[in-house]
Enzyme design. Sequence first.
Site, short mmCIF file in Angstrom:
data_model
loop_
_atom_site.label_atom_id
_atom_site.label_comp_id
_atom_site.label_asym_id
_atom_site.label_seq_id
_atom_site.Cartn_x
_atom_site.Cartn_y
_atom_site.Cartn_z
N ASN A 83 34.13 40.76 39.82
CA ASN A 83 35.16 41.79 40.02
C ASN A 83 34.69 43.02 39.25
O ASN A 83 34.79 43.07 38.03
CB ASN A 83 36.50 41.27 39.46
CG ASN A 83 37.58 42.34 39.50
OD1 ASN A 83 37.38 43.42 40.07
ND2 ASN A 83 38.71 42.05 38.90
N GLU A 136 45.84 43.04 36.13
CA GLU A 136 45.88 44.50 35.95
C GLU A 136 46.78 45.13 37.01
O GLU A 136 47.49 46.10 36.74
CB GLU A 136 44.45 45.07 36.00
CG GLU A 136 43.70 44.73 34.72
CD GLU A 136 42.21 44.54 34.88
OE1 GLU A 136 41.64 44.97 35.90
OE2 GLU A 136 41.59 43.95 33.97
N GLY A 160 38.72 41.00 29.27
CA GLY A 160 38.15 42.20 28.66
C GLY A 160 38.26 42.24 27.14
O GLY A 160 38.06 43.28 26.52
N GLU A 193 43.28 33.30 35.14
CA GLU A 193 42.80 34.34 34.23
C GLU A 193 43.86 34.61 33.16
O GLU A 193 44.78 35.41 33.40
CB GLU A 193 42.52 35.64 35.01
CG GLU A 193 41.50 35.51 36.10
CD GLU A 193 40.82 36.84 36.41
OE1 GLU A 193 39.59 36.86 36.36
OE2 GLU A 193 41.50 37.83 36.67
N HIS A 206 45.73 40.34 40.72
CA HIS A 206 45.06 40.45 39.42
C HIS A 206 46.07 40.93 38.37
O HIS A 206 46.95 41.74 38.68
CB HIS A 206 43.88 41.43 39.52
CG HIS A 206 42.99 41.36 38.32
ND1 HIS A 206 43.31 41.97 37.13
CD2 HIS A 206 41.82 40.71 38.12
CE1 HIS A 206 42.35 41.70 36.25
NE2 HIS A 206 41.45 40.94 36.83
N SER A 239 36.57 37.09 30.05
CA SER A 239 35.44 37.14 29.11
C SER A 239 34.43 36.02 29.34
O SER A 239 33.80 35.55 28.39
CB SER A 239 35.94 37.13 27.65
OG SER A 239 36.74 38.27 27.40
N LYS A 270 35.94 45.85 39.19
CA LYS A 270 37.06 46.72 38.80
C LYS A 270 36.71 48.17 39.15
O LYS A 270 35.98 48.41 40.11
CB LYS A 270 37.39 46.52 37.31
CG LYS A 270 37.62 45.03 36.99
CD LYS A 270 38.22 44.76 35.66
CE LYS A 270 38.38 43.25 35.49
NZ LYS A 270 39.02 42.89 34.24
#
Length: 248
Positions: A9, A96, A172, A166, A94, A211, A11
Amino acid sequence: MRRTIVAGNWKMNASKESVDELILGILSGMNEVSSEVVVCPSFPYLSQVEDLIADSQVKLGAQNLNTNSSGAFTGEVSANMIKEFGVGHVIVGHSERRSFYGETNALVAEKVKTALDNNLTPLLCVGESLEQREAGETEAVVAEQINAVIELVGVGAFSNIIIAYEPVWAIGTGKTASPEQAQAAHLFIRTLLGESNENIAQNTHILYGGSMNAANANELITCADIDGGLIGGASLKAEDFLQICKAG
Ligand code: 13P
């Protein structure tokens, strides 16, 4: 037997120049990779990546889609549009998008349905925040996220859905879930699916994301219920990404 799947991904990263370098780097090592590999660039680079990966085993994914097929939805992108560029997978839900763009469990379920209706494989992301984990709510949160999808499309549809667990606190941050923590969450998800359909549960791919990198991929991917990874930062470096693709 579930085949390992590794998806990158990207992003909101990359440029025309870096896309060439990254894809050519990945392609140079693909002869040693037996996992299924998917790369998910931002929309503007889909065409460029489509051309670069033609005749390779690398597959193309998008990072989002709108539930409508066309119309007055400024800034949005439909399933038909991404399919024109050879996209076969699409990331949905996701964290985010859930946190920055207000995507609810109900909308995420609608997006999964839109993807399936268009013969796209959704990469359905689920996972708890740090606060939720510390409050002992991990299983309840993940169950709610998955049940919203089961309610709309039925458990049978999971034969065409890839789940990515996730944990938000691991994305991150460099704080990877331990193999034990990740395996426990994956087993919980598989058991949840199994309550409705054991065959579907055993065949559904559940990827870990958060991560994951070249150094820790192997110990995660070799866990019984971890079937690969959804990789953020480390998918932007060909060498690291390839290393992860070879794990397991
Ligand atoms: P990182 O690998 O950068 O933590 O991101 C994970 C992720 O969000 C993949 O979708």
